[in-house]
Design a protein around this motif. Structure first.
Motif, mmCIF file in Angstrom:
data_model
loop_
_atom_site.group_PDB
_atom_site.id
_atom_site.type_symbol
_atom_site.label_atom_id
_atom_site.label_comp_id
_atom_site.label_asym_id
_atom_site.label_seq_id
_atom_site.Cartn_x
_atom_site.Cartn_y
_atom_site.Cartn_z
ATOM 1 N N TYR A 1 38.064 29.278 43.510
ATOM 2 C CA TYR A 1 37.277 30.457 43.147
ATOM 3 C C TYR A 1 38.142 31.461 42.380
ATOM 4 O O TYR A 1 39.310 31.677 42.726
ATOM 5 C CB TYR A 1 36.795 31.188 44.392
ATOM 6 C CG TYR A 1 35.824 30.448 45.258
ATOM 7 C CD1 TYR A 1 34.456 30.722 45.193
ATOM 8 C CD2 TYR A 1 36.271 29.508 46.188
ATOM 9 C CE1 TYR A 1 33.559 30.075 46.027
ATOM 10 C CE2 TYR A 1 35.375 28.854 47.027
ATOM 11 C CZ TYR A 1 34.017 29.141 46.941
ATOM 12 O OH TYR A 1 33.134 28.504 47.771
ATOM 13 N N THR A 2 37.537 32.091 41.354
ATOM 14 C CA THR A 2 38.174 33.230 40.688
ATOM 15 C C THR A 2 37.231 34.428 40.802
ATOM 16 O O THR A 2 36.031 34.302 40.547
ATOM 17 C CB THR A 2 38.439 32.938 39.201
ATOM 18 O OG1 THR A 2 39.248 31.757 39.122
ATOM 19 C CG2 THR A 2 39.173 34.093 38.533
ATOM 20 N N CYS A 3 37.810 35.545 41.196
ATOM 21 C CA CYS A 3 37.016 36.766 41.366
ATOM 22 C C CYS A 3 37.597 37.870 40.500
ATOM 23 O O CYS A 3 38.705 38.342 40.762
ATOM 24 C CB CYS A 3 37.058 37.181 42.835
ATOM 25 S SG CYS A 3 36.319 38.780 43.191
ATOM 26 N N TYR A 4 36.919 38.232 39.434
ATOM 27 C CA TYR A 4 37.267 39.460 38.711
ATOM 28 C C TYR A 4 36.584 40.606 39.438
ATOM 29 O O TYR A 4 35.386 40.516 39.747
ATOM 30 C CB TYR A 4 36.757 39.420 37.273
ATOM 31 C CG TYR A 4 37.550 38.529 36.358
ATOM 32 C CD1 TYR A 4 38.646 39.009 35.666
ATOM 33 C CD2 TYR A 4 37.190 37.192 36.181
ATOM 34 C CE1 TYR A 4 39.380 38.184 34.822
ATOM 35 C CE2 TYR A 4 37.917 36.365 35.337
ATOM 36 C CZ TYR A 4 39.016 36.871 34.657
ATOM 37 O OH TYR A 4 39.733 36.057 33.827
ATOM 38 N N THR A 5 37.314 41.668 39.691
ATOM 39 C CA THR A 5 36.679 42.750 40.428
ATOM 40 C C THR A 5 37.318 44.085 40.123
ATOM 41 O O THR A 5 38.500 44.154 39.758
ATOM 42 C CB THR A 5 36.688 42.477 41.955
ATOM 43 O OG1 THR A 5 36.081 43.558 42.637
ATOM 44 C CG2 THR A 5 38.105 42.311 42.483
ATOM 45 N N THR A 6 36.555 45.135 40.272
ATOM 46 C CA THR A 6 37.020 46.501 40.056
ATOM 47 C C THR A 6 37.713 46.970 41.321
ATOM 48 O O THR A 6 37.127 47.684 42.121
ATOM 49 C CB THR A 6 35.819 47.406 39.749
ATOM 50 O OG1 THR A 6 34.804 47.139 40.728
ATOM 51 C CG2 THR A 6 35.241 47.121 38.377
ATOM 52 N N SER A 7 38.963 46.551 41.495
ATOM 53 C CA SER A 7 39.641 46.814 42.771
ATOM 54 C C SER A 7 40.928 47.584 42.575
ATOM 55 O O SER A 7 41.639 47.387 41.590
ATOM 56 C CB SER A 7 39.960 45.478 43.453
ATOM 57 O OG SER A 7 40.757 45.681 44.601
#
Ligand code: FES
Ligand code: FES
Lengths: 782, 162
Positions: free
Chosen positions: A217-223
């Motif tokens: 899984y790859t998660c791009y996120t505003t973190s």
């Protein structure tokens, strides 16, 4: 100080990208086959879900899939958690109710997600989301925390009777009560800290990509902390094991705390990507942001401050009720406890303090850290109380503060904190001088001649930053350590990459972290790249919040630089047949002190990688890593002064001047530090004058869910600021840094409210001080 | 679905889009120019400001179809030959941006503001004219400073050229 070294006002390396539209934010990402998600959200603040029927929605054009909470549960995705354990004073652990990423039985606030729709376009997903039929059975609602504690109120979670999450205390109740009983004067006040929405301008977004081939899984996120996101999603939410989950937080458009937490949407989009077989992107709109981003503040406190006959504070008693919303967000329990009550000593020598804090579930969005996180609540409470006491005692506000300042360090407060260094007189003096405090009476008289009411107010704040010593926070309930990591890679041609677990979402790490390297090795900052925000590149990190990137993140870089420097000197000494203790590094060269022998930096680096001529037994290459665990918190402090003019006809407050005098310890880039203060001031002034999250108490509808209803500070609401620093270096970290990210938001609200109440001669005023409230207070008896 | 054609940053482009497609989405999704941002849904924040036939407009409140045939400049089209536009350069020199999310809209608004006022801008005017642009990071202090610096420089340059 070199032109690009520590202390230099270096223009930012990241700016060109951001100024030319080449920034890469999460919503800018797109991958082949990507589809778009819209969440179906509860329109009710409290309801049972009887059934969800997605038949019609699934048949709509462009729809790939509609998934709900029962499917999520069946696939074993876990509950969202709060990662900081607090025990009530009776010893019982906090009462955490279940938070499902997609509710399948009960919804508890307006905006609670119940299903995800994935479609070819956002518009088609929106249309289909409208067609998902959710049969709700409405339940009674409570939005106010104090009311939620009363008997007979709606109950949110079966785990938490009377909606009470914990009833916690700190300090010595008996000693404090005794001090109050023996006091010459007791100032009593009720303090309300209004609820806010953090509102970074970039709305939250996420792109979940499941690769069936590698089961990855790859998660791009505003973190603000992608590594924490990966850890929590792996260890608690059961999304994927860490080695099968890459989290990337690319350019992030502000956070202010609200992007620390792991929200349902990241988890659900990753899961939905696997379920539907397509990459799934979701981008919040502003209304969703108001509904679902964690809010800040929302405290109600009763305060008693006891003074002896010499106006010295002898005791402080505080009773606080904190609204945590419908679910416990990731750090929600720490904010009204260890980030708040431990700062209740302020800049003052107070022998006895007792604070009691009750946290409460209500049918509102989760509440967690927002810029300052607990420290603004403590500062507002203390500094309004000090101002009130000064008026009651007939002493000047500056004098009352000076009588009570802590002047010897280290100083142990009765509420855990051990202040390491500070000079509170210095910032008070600097602020009063910058504000021309002594000329105020004349300005007030002049304003009165024009029919205007002038007021002046001050606030002396302290905060605890550089969070935090891991063992200390572990003993207080934290689920993680709060160290930071860094790796310095010197390439074969001498250019340098610094990998950090800190994350920049506006703070300018790409510049300031490079300044450390330029300062150390005399290389240009253009030859230094800062890498952050990707769990595949940086092994581990704790991210950016609590003004920790400088004090903790940079300290890790310093440790790694120490190791690189030691090895570089060994290599250079060997090349020049000199003693390594004689090697100095200057202007990009390694020199034998006192001789004209030099090796350029790049040549030393090349030698490390050719490995043709290294000292016997030395490993090739030049790459070093370090973890840094702080020894203590850091304690930025300062004094803010605000002068206002109130129009008694309209109640409109105009800020005439706003002065900030801060002590941040050593500073890497003053331009960036000033920018942090400006931004913090604007948020604090926003809280005091304009901003308020308002729920309808009858039905829990959010009435301030857009920029038409929630008053964000705009350019013409604010003055230009007068900021300065007078710094005492922090003795506990190698750079002497204290941190500057939150001070502005912490120190400014009480200074502004103290100024308005001074102007109108009535102390009964709550934030935000809207014209209507100010007008009413100005025309009422005190 | 309709095919629309317009000039964007000096190049003629066309694309298929729904009648309801907003200009900002056409720019971001169809053209892949992601420098123009979306920060709100009520036409308040100004993150989406572009120039349409030389004037600043909020591309979140303009239909793509309304822009058919017009000349659009986005943030990507401002710097010429790799040189920052004076307004961009002033934002960099004066630390007029932090997270950069509001920045494209701020810069496009500022360019239009300076075009209309020339070197005559003062702080109060800049603050009043920024009514439609929200920044959460900078407290506006350095944005105002950047715009005034750029106005002085551009105003000065124009006087020198005349
Ligand atoms: S996105 Fe256009 S004004 Fe906010
Ligand atoms: S720089 Fe972040 S919103 Fe303006």
């Amino acid at each position: 100080m070199g032109v690009e070294g520590i202390g230099a006002r270096v223009a930012r390396k990241e700016d060109k990208r951001l100024l030319t539209g080449k920034g890469r934010y999460t919503d800018d990402m797109s991958v082949p086959g990507m589809k778009y998600a819209i969440f179906v959200r509860s329109p009710y603040a409290h309801a049972k879900i009887r059934s969800i029927d997605a038949t019609a929605a699934k048949a709509m054009p462009g729809v790939i899939g509609v998934l709900d909470g029962k499917q999520l549960l069946a696939d074993g995705i876990g509950n969202l958690i709060c990662g900081w354990m607090i025990h009530s004073k009776d010893g019982s652990p906090m009462k955490m109710g279940a938070w499902r990423p997609l509710a399948h039985e009960t919804v508890r606030y307006v905006g609670d997600a119940v299903a995800i729709v994935v479609a070819d376009s956002v518009a088609e997903a929106k249309d289909a989301a409208e067609a998902v039929v959710v049969d709700y059975q409405e339940l009674p609602v409570v939005t106010d925390a104090t009311k939620a504690l009363e008997q007979g109120q709606p109950q949110l979670h079966p785990e938490a009777p009377n909606n009470l999450i914990f009833d916690w205390q700190i300090g010595d109740p008996a000693a404090t009560d005794k001090a109050i009983a023996s006091a010459a004067h007791v100032t009593e006040i009720t303090i309300h800290n209004n609820r806010l929405s953090p509102n970074p301008m970039e709305p939250r977004a996420t792109l979940g990509i499941y690769d069936g081939g590698d089961e990855h899984y790859t998660c791009y996120t505003t973190s603000q902390n992608p590594h924490v996101a990966r850890l929590v999603m792996s260890a608690f939410y059961n999304v994927a094991p860490e080695n099968k989950l890459r989290v990337i937080a690319p350019d992030v458009g502000g956070g202010f705390g609200s992007k620390i937490y792991i929200y349902p949407e990241e988890i659900v989009c990753l899961w939905a990507s696997k379920r539907t077989g397509v990459p799934v992107k979701w981008t919040s709109d502003r209304t969703e942001a108001f509904l679902t981003d964690a809010h800040g503040r929302d405290h109600l406190s009763k305060v008693k401050m006891a003074f002896d006959a010499n106006n010295r504070i002898i005791g402080l008693k505080v009773d606080t009720v904190a609204n945590l919303g419908a679910y416990m967000s990731l750090f929600s329990s720490a904010v009204p406890t260890y980030l708040y009550a431990t700062l209740l000593s302020g800049q003052y020598d107070i022998p006895a303090i007792h604070a009691n804090v009750r946290t409460v579930y209500t049918n509102t969005a989760p509440v967690d850290a927002y810029r300052g996180a607990g420290r603004p609540e403590a500062t507002y409470l203390l500094e309004r109380t000090m101002e009130t006491a000064a008026r009651e005692l007939g002493v000047s506000p500056a004098e009352l503060r000076r009588i009570n300042f802590i002047r010897s360090f280290p100083h142990q407060t009765p509420v855990i904190m051990n202040y390491d260094a500070g000079d509170y007189d210095a910032s008070l003096d600097a602020a009063m001088k910058a504000a021309d405090w002594n000329g105020f009476a004349a300005r007030k008289a002049e304003a009165a001649g024009r029919g205007m009411k002038r007021g002046i107010g001050m606030s002396c704040y302290i905060e605890a930053c550089g969070i935090a010593p891991s063992a200390a926070v572990g003993s207080l309930g934290a689920g993680v350590g709060l160290w930071e990591s860094a790796e310095v890679r010197v390439n074969a041609v001498g250019t340098i990459e610094v990998l950090t677990g800190s994350h920049s979402h506006g703070q300018g790490h790409e510049t300031t972290f490079a300044q450390l390297v330029a300062d150390r090795f005399g290389v240009p900052i253009d030859s230094v790249n800062i890498v952050h925000g990707d769990t595949d590149k940086v092994q581990m990190g704790m991210g950016t919040y609590g003004s920790r990137s400088g004090a903790v993140g940079m300290s890790a870089v310093v440790k790694a630089l120490d190791k690189v420097e030691a090895k570089a000197k060994k290599i250079a000494a060997h090349l020049m047949e000199a003693d390594e203790s004689d090697i100095v590094i200057e202007n990009g060269e390694l020199k034998v002190a006192g001789t004209d022998k030099t090796v350029p930096w790049f040549q030393m680096a090349l030698a490390a990688y050719t490995a043709h001529n290294l000292p016997p037994g030395m490993e090739p290459g030049l790459k070093e890593g370090a973890f840094y665990d702080p020894a203590n918190f850091t304690f930025p402090a300062g004094c803010y002064i605000c002068e206002v003019e109130v129009d008694p006809e309209t109640g409109v407050t105009k800020i005439i001047q706003f002065v900030a005098a801060d002590d941040f310890g050593n500073i890497i880039n003053p331009m960036i530090v000033e920018g942090q203060v400006h931004g913090g001031l604007a948020q604090g002034i926003g809280q005091a004058l304009l901003e308020n999250v308002h729920y309808d108490p009858e039905n829990g509808q959010l009435l301030t869910a857009s920029y038409m209803d929630y008053a964000m500070p705009r350019a013409d609401d604010l003055p230009s600021f007068k900021v300065s620093t007078s710094n005492t270096p922090c003795p506990n970290n190698p750079l002497g840094i204290k941190g500057c990210g939150e001070a502005g938001a912490i120190g400014s609200p009480p200074a502004l409210i103290n100024a308005i109440t001074d102007a109108i001669g009535n102390n009964r005023l709550t934030m935000p001080a809207t014209p209507q409230k100010v007008w009413a207070a100005a025309h009422a008896a005190n | 679905m309709a095919k629309i054609t317009m000039t964007v940053n000096g190049r003629q482009v066309s694309g298929q889009c729904d009648d309801r497609t907003l200009l900002v989405h056409f720019i971001r999704e169809n053209l892949g120019l992601t420098g123009t941002h979306v920060g709100c849904d009520t036409s308040q924040c100004g993150a989406c400001v572009v120039h349409m036939d030389g004037k600043s407009v909020k591309s979140c409140s303009t239909l793509a179809a309304q822009a058919a045939g017009s000349d659009i400049t986005t943030i990507e089209g401002l710097a010429a030959n790799g040189e920052l536009h004076p307004v961009q350069a002033a934002f960099k020199a004066n630390h007029g941006l932090q997270c950069g999310f509001c920045t494209p809209g701020m810069v496009m608004t500022a360019v239009d503001m300076i075009r209309r006022h020339g070197g005559q801008l003062d702080e109060a005017t800049v603050r009043a004219e920024l009514e439609g642009n929200i920044c959460r990071c900078t407290g506006y202090h350095n944005i105002v400073k950047s715009i005034l610096a750029a106005a002085a420089e551009m105003g000065g340059a124009r006087v020198a050229a005349e």
